[in-house]
Motif scaffolding. Structure first.
Motif, PDB file in Angstrom:
ATOM      1  N   MET A 210       0.957  -1.237  -0.022  1.00 25.14           N
ATOM      2  CA  MET A 210       0.119   0.060  -0.012  1.00 25.14           C
ATOM      3  C   MET A 210       0.973   1.253  -0.061  1.00 25.14           C
ATOM      4  O   MET A 210       0.705   2.137  -0.716  1.00 25.14           O
ATOM      5  CB  MET A 210      -0.981  -0.025   1.038  1.00 25.14           C
ATOM      6  N   ILE A 211       1.696   1.338   0.953  1.00 21.62           N
ATOM      7  CA  ILE A 211       2.775   2.312   1.013  1.00 21.62           C
ATOM      8  C   ILE A 211       3.535   2.494  -0.354  1.00 21.62           C
ATOM      9  O   ILE A 211       3.790   3.870  -1.120  1.00 21.62           O
ATOM     10  CB  ILE A 211       3.781   2.303   2.187  1.00 21.62           C
ATOM     11  N   ALA A 212       3.932   1.499  -0.867  1.00 23.21           N
ATOM     12  CA  ALA A 212       4.744   1.631  -2.246  1.00 23.21           C
ATOM     13  C   ALA A 212       4.026   2.135  -3.385  1.00 23.21           C
ATOM     14  O   ALA A 212       4.327   3.012  -4.068  1.00 23.21           O
ATOM     15  CB  ALA A 212       5.576   0.210  -2.469  1.00 23.21           C
ATOM     16  N   ASP A 213       2.912   1.646  -3.490  1.00 18.49           N
ATOM     17  CA  ASP A 213       1.878   1.948  -4.435  1.00 18.49           C
ATOM     18  C   ASP A 213       1.488   3.580  -4.436  1.00 18.49           C
ATOM     19  O   ASP A 213       1.030   4.205  -5.404  1.00 18.49           O
ATOM     20  CB  ASP A 213       0.623   0.993  -4.529  1.00 18.49           C
ATOM     21  N   ALA A 214       1.354   3.970  -3.317  1.00 13.47           N
ATOM     22  CA  ALA A 214       1.113   5.324  -2.732  1.00 13.47           C
ATOM     23  C   ALA A 214       2.021   6.160  -3.123  1.00 13.47           C
ATOM     24  O   ALA A 214       1.938   7.605  -3.069  1.00 13.47           O
ATOM     25  CB  ALA A 214       0.440   5.565  -1.425  1.00 13.47           C
ATOM     26  N   ASP A 215       3.325   5.569  -3.467  1.00  8.86           N
ATOM     27  CA  ASP A 215       4.380   6.516  -3.786  1.00  8.86           C
ATOM     28  C   ASP A 215       4.815   7.533  -2.559  1.00  8.86           C
ATOM     29  O   ASP A 215       5.354   8.497  -2.443  1.00  8.86           O
ATOM     30  CB  ASP A 215       4.264   7.383  -4.911  1.00  8.86           C
ATOM     31  N   ALA A 216       4.670   7.005  -1.135  1.00 13.21           N
ATOM     32  CA  ALA A 216       4.962   7.442   0.082  1.00 13.21           C
ATOM     33  C   ALA A 216       6.081   6.787   0.601  1.00 13.21           C
ATOM     34  O   ALA A 216       6.685   5.992  -0.027  1.00 13.21           O
ATOM     35  CB  ALA A 216       3.656   7.173   0.886  1.00 13.21           C
ATOM     36  N   ALA A 217       6.639   7.442   1.713  1.00 12.48           N
ATOM     37  CA  ALA A 217       7.767   6.997   2.229  1.00 12.48           C
ATOM     38  C   ALA A 217       7.454   6.336   3.715  1.00 12.48           C
ATOM     39  O   ALA A 217       6.716   6.713   4.371  1.00 12.48           O
ATOM     40  CB  ALA A 217       8.806   8.007   2.259  1.00 12.48           C
ATOM     41  N   VAL A 218       8.173   5.394   4.168  1.00 12.00           N
ATOM     42  CA  VAL A 218       8.321   4.767   5.365  1.00 12.00           C
ATOM     43  C   VAL A 218       9.647   5.547   6.263  1.00 12.00           C
ATOM     44  O   VAL A 218      10.606   5.306   5.504  1.00 12.00           O
ATOM     45  CB  VAL A 218       8.298   3.212   5.477  1.00 12.00           C
ATOM     46  N   VAL A 219       9.566   5.930   7.080  1.00  9.14           N
ATOM     47  CA  VAL A 219      10.814   6.548   7.912  1.00  9.14           C
ATOM     48  C   VAL A 219      10.695   6.052   9.282  1.00  9.14           C
ATOM     49  O   VAL A 219       9.680   5.967   9.864  1.00  9.14           O
ATOM     50  CB  VAL A 219      10.779   8.010   7.829  1.00  9.14           C
TER      51      VAL A 219
END
Length: 398
Positions: A210-219
């Protein structure tokens, strides 16, 4: 064009903070934040006149925005510390294109909720059951604020939400809601397993997808390492008493700072060797304010175990060397006092990992840090300068 000054570079800043004083927590975030500010107020006395002290009654964000103030003023009194219309002007003065913005007070609260040294430092003598609901409410308030600010400020300021969940299903649901509100970066603490399971657990595959598909970042950011050590007694010795500088994020003394990266190393190792970045090759992961001195060694360590000792076993999980996932998917922020130049020279395979941050307006980020990094890296040429200040950090700010 040959770069002769840090002013020649428009940078991407992968770690900064809001730093509102205690009396602003209620008006900015909500009633739970206001209640926690009152709980925290007695503990702030230990910081005295330090810029790290949140207890600044009546302070307003009105400091002039000049080269002197943006590079040297720190703490809640720095310009744009909590007024984000003014922060945009600070970015202009600093030559910054895009900036990740982490919490300050909410990060301290989140760390205290997890346990370990932050709870011992700021909530000693208080019953966990009394303040846990307040912190949980504070986190929800902060995340709602971060979503509103991200929407209002556009691409230049990316406000980082605090991600938590009692189990994988709850964490996935929370992530879905935050992404739907416009959040572009999510902080996961590194000191405890996410949702009680390994980062490589297949139950978390929908989260990473989900995070990858949203082009968001995990930090994962310092203060999130709390809870990694089973005991808070390790630094309870006269030699490790706090010094002149104290932080609300980490025990700022020799032992705590020397091992602060351990939780992040453990977390990343599980993700890499567990095939998370193999399955989700566009997942963006940042490790912030843990320094960068450990990255080259981690790359070498994982390559030893992944390509030699466990080569056959790991070949069924990974199609590349562990160090290659580090270089492709992970970004880290060195401290200004590190020998960042040597990392580019000694560890070219993971040179894409190293990216600039200001830590504005926290004291730990140093002063005139852009000039410090520029002076270190200029002998390596314009390509390295552009990679460090701009290109590498864009992974976390797409």
């Amino acid at each position: 064009m040959t770069l002769t000054s840090p002013n020649d570079i428009i940078d991407v800043d992968i770690d900064s903070h809001e730093m509102a004083p205690l009396h602003m927590w209620g008006p900015m975030f909500g009633e739970h934040s206001d209640r926690f500010a009152k709980i925290l107020e007695p503990a702030m006395s230990r910081f005295g006149a330090s810029a790290n002290n949140f207890d600044r009654p009546g302070l307003t964000d009105t400091a002039p925005i000049t080269a002197e103030t943006v590079w040297n003023e720190r703490g809640p009194g720095a310009p744009g510390a909590f007024d984000f219309d003014r922060r945009l002007a600070v970015l202009d003065a600093m030559g910054t294109e895009t900036q990740l913005v982490f919490p300050s007070g909410a990060m301290t609260a989140f760390g205290a909720l997890l346990g370990g040294e932050l709870r011992q430092t700021f909530l000693s003598g208080l019953e966990y059951d009394d303040y846990a609901p307040i912190i949980e409410g504070l986190i929800d308030e902060y995340n709602a604020w971060a979503a509103r600010e991200t929407t209002a400020r556009g691409n230049r300021l990316r406000f980082v939400a605090l991600l938590h969940g009692a189990n994988p299903a709850e964490m996935i649901t929370n992530t879905e809601a935050l992404l739907a509100q416009g959040i572009r970066a999510l902080h996961l603490p590194s000191g405890i397993p996410p949702a009680g399971v390994s980062p490589a657990d297949h139950a978390l595959h929908p989260l990473w997808r989900m995070i990858a598909d949203a082009d968001a970042a995990v930090v994962t950011h310092v203060a999130g390492q709390t809870g990694f050590l089973a005991s808070a007694a390790w630094n309870q010795a006269p030699e490790f008493a706090p010094g002149k500088v104290e932080s609300t994020e980490v025990g700022f003394e020799p032992l705590s700072m020397s091992v602060v990266h351990a939780a992040a190393v453990n977390y990343l190792s599980a993700m890499i060797l567990g095939g998370v970045f193999e399955r989700f090759p566009t997942l963006r992961f940042g490790v912030l304010e843990f320094g960068a001195y450990w990255v080259g060694h981690l790359a070498e360590t994982l390559d030893v175990w992944g390509t030699r000792v466990f080569r056959k076993r790991v070949s069924g999980v990974l199609s590349a060397k562990p160090s290659e996932y580090l270089a492709r998917n992970v970004r880290v922020s060195p401290f200004p006092f590190e020998d960042t130049r040597s990392y580019f020279e000694r560890h070219p395979a993971v040179a894409d990992c190293f990216a600039y941050c200001s830590d504005y307006p926290h004291v730990e980020g140093g002063i005139s840090q852009k000039q410090v990094f520029f002076d270190q890296l200029q002998p390596l040429g314009d390509d390295v300068l552009r990679r460090f200040f701009s290109e590498n950090g864009r992974l976390l700010t797409p």
